[in-house]
Design an enzyme around this catalytic site. Structure first.
Site, PDB file in Angstrom:
ATOM      1  N   CYS A  50       0.814  -1.212   0.000  1.00  0.00           N
ATOM      2  CA  CYS A  50       0.000   0.000   0.000  1.00  0.00           C
ATOM      3  C   CYS A  50       0.849   1.263   0.000  1.00  0.00           C
ATOM      4  O   CYS A  50       0.346   2.349  -0.274  1.00  0.00           O
ATOM      5  CB  CYS A  50      -0.933   0.000   1.215  1.00  0.00           C
ATOM      6  N   ARG A  52       4.236   1.322  -1.480  1.00  0.00           N
ATOM      7  CA  ARG A  52       5.302   1.351  -2.489  1.00  0.00           C
ATOM      8  C   ARG A  52       5.071   0.305  -3.564  1.00  0.00           C
ATOM      9  O   ARG A  52       4.458  -0.752  -3.310  1.00  0.00           O
ATOM     10  CB  ARG A  52       6.664   1.123  -1.836  1.00  0.00           C
ATOM     11  N   GLU A 114       8.348   0.412  11.255  1.00  0.00           N
ATOM     12  CA  GLU A 114       7.318  -0.642  11.263  1.00  0.00           C
ATOM     13  C   GLU A 114       7.913  -1.938  10.713  1.00  0.00           C
ATOM     14  O   GLU A 114       8.734  -1.926   9.802  1.00  0.00           O
ATOM     15  CB  GLU A 114       6.087  -0.191  10.472  1.00  0.00           C
ATOM     16  N   GLY A 115       7.485  -3.053  11.295  1.00  0.00           N
ATOM     17  CA  GLY A 115       8.060  -4.339  10.938  1.00  0.00           C
ATOM     18  C   GLY A 115       7.373  -5.056   9.799  1.00  0.00           C
ATOM     19  O   GLY A 115       7.870  -6.078   9.328  1.00  0.00           O
ATOM     20  N   SER A 192      -3.446 -10.541   7.021  1.00  0.00           N
ATOM     21  CA  SER A 192      -2.361 -10.230   7.950  1.00  0.00           C
ATOM     22  C   SER A 192      -2.515  -8.839   8.571  1.00  0.00           C
ATOM     23  O   SER A 192      -2.287  -8.649   9.765  1.00  0.00           O
ATOM     24  CB  SER A 192      -1.012 -10.334   7.236  1.00  0.00           C
TER      25      SER A 192
END
Length: 444
Positions: A50, A52, A114-115, A192
């Site tokens: 969302c 790249r 962010e992971g 996810s």
């Protein structure tokens, strides 16, 4: 061959454009295959999320490859390449490596640190492997970027800069709704991102969580993990009427939540989908607040504050260190075929001269011939040891290729020999194969 990156992200393009360019499923597979079929591309991987859309490729010509990849991005998205060009960025060779490592470490994300990006890179890697568009160069580079990302999260406090896009969205929700505990939350979707949303809601103290998904069994499984309940997808309008906070992130290509499904009242909707799940017309309803990716982009909610500067600086230092180490090793590897070719030529000379000795002095017994052969080989090994070790060290510098070229010129090495060695190494370095060189190949 060199690594090239052509892409656009939240830093260079509005969300509306990212929505049009973003690809998934069969469209993503088709883009992979179309790029690989280009005459100037040997390997390719695509990261599409969302935030790249980036094409990573190993290419033999810079300008031709950039033109082809840009054209294909335009063709697959329906966006004229002339309109797309102003939003694209291009990284090549060293800069491409630095960019991918920064992406993996979370430095280039909308929410710094962010992971989720690691999962996205891993998914892109797996798809490219499955489709056969990945070779040894990109495979090793991407695997290393994942290791860099893990190191950044393990050794620094980058996680605290911005736990996830969901965390930032909940911060904005609190500004509208006040404290979240006691509020009813509705999660639309069971993928996810939805799972992350439900877990983040639970950590924020929200106990009344409802999950709605087209596949009800998945909604049930997700709801159970957070002590919530699942509702049939057909009950979505009724659940919307009871929810204070809605987080939607499905894989739908059309709007899931329309304006006529939402009752005007104090309500916060967080749309994390791309394309959007929620009809923008919802913003016109009294009391209703809709936050999408573009709103978060404009609010700079994920930039962190001065208190996180140390963690960000630490991650940047890790990225710099890892980039330098990767490039040094890669440059050193480039000289290996030349070193192997040099030792191969030396061995041929030794064997030829020993053959001449035997023909000229046939009376030499076997023991004497063996002793002479060992002595000659030791002399050659000692003479070659220092220059080969030194050229490998020098090859780690930015101008390392020149030393390999000098070695080939000085010893009049057949250029076909290093290329043949390089092809063998490429085959051995394919995913799943043993990439350790033998002692003979390493010149030991």
């Amino acid at each position: 061959m060199s690594v090239l990156v052509v892409g656009l992200s939240h830093r260079t393009a509005p969300v509306a454009l990212l929505e049009r360019v973003s690809v998934s499923g069969d469209s993503l597979v088709k883009l992979l295959r179309d790029v690989q079929q280009d005459a100037h591309v040997a390997e390719v991987m695509v990261i599409s999320s969302c935030n790249r859309v980036e094409v990573y490729a190993e290419v033999d010509r810079f300008h031709a490859a950039v033109t082809s990849i840009s054209r294909l991005l335009g063709a697959h998205s329906g966006v004229p390449v002339e309109q797309l060009a102003s939003h694209l960025y291009v990284h090549y060779e060293d800069r491409a490596v630095e960019h991918l490592f920064s992406v993996g470490a979370g430095l280039d994300s909308m929410v710094v640190g962010e992971g989720q990006i690691l999962g996205q890179v891993r998914a892109a890697l797996k798809l490219a492997q499955q489709e056969g568009t990945l070779g040894p160069t990109l495979n090793e580079l991407v695997q290393q970027s994942l290791r860099v990302g893990k190191r950044a999260h393990t050794e620094t406090g980058i996680d605290r800069v911005g736990a996830s896009l969901v965390g930032v969205g909940l911060t904005l929700a609190e500004r509208v709704l006040g404290p979240l505990p006691g509020r009813r939350a509705l999660v639309v979707g069971a993928g996810s991102m939805s799972a992350l949303s439900a877990a983040t809601l639970q950590r924020a103290g929200v106990t009344d969580i409802v999950v709605v998904n087209r596949t009800h069994d998945r909604a049930v499984r997700l709801a159970q993990t957070v002590g919530g309940r699942a509702a049939p997808f057909g009950d979505l309008p009724a659940e919307l009427a009871e929810a204070d906070l809605v987080i939607s992130c499905t894989g739908a290509t059309d709007v899931v939540l329309t304006a006529d499904m939402v009752t005007p009242r104090e309500m916060f909707l967080l749309d994390l989908a791309l394309p959007h799940d929620v009809d923008p017309a919802v913003r016109r309803l009294p009391g209703v607040t809709l936050v999408g990716l573009e709103t978060m982009q404009e609010s700079e909610a994920g930039t962190g504050d001065e208190g996180h500067a140390e963690a960000i600086a630490a991650v940047r230092a890790i990225v710099t260190q890892e980039v330098d180490a990767y490039l040094s090793a890669e440059r050193a590897a480039r000289v290996t075929p030349t070193v192997v070719a040099l030792r191969s030529k030396a061995a041929q000379v030794v064997e030829a001269e020993l053959g001449r000795l035997v023909s000229r002095v046939p009376e030499l017994d076997g023991r004497a011939r063996d002793e002479v052969a060992q002595t000659v080989r030791r002399v050659v090994d000692k003479l070659l040891h220092e220059p080969t070790v030194r050229v490998k060290q020098l090859a780690e510098s930015p101008a390392g290729d020149h030393y390999a070229e000098a070695l080939r010129e000085l010893f009049n090495l057949d250029p076909k020999v290093p290329e043949a060695v390089r092809r063998i190494e490429t085959i051995d370095a394919e995913p799943g194969r043993n990439t350790e060189p033998s002692k003979k190949e390493a010149g030991l």
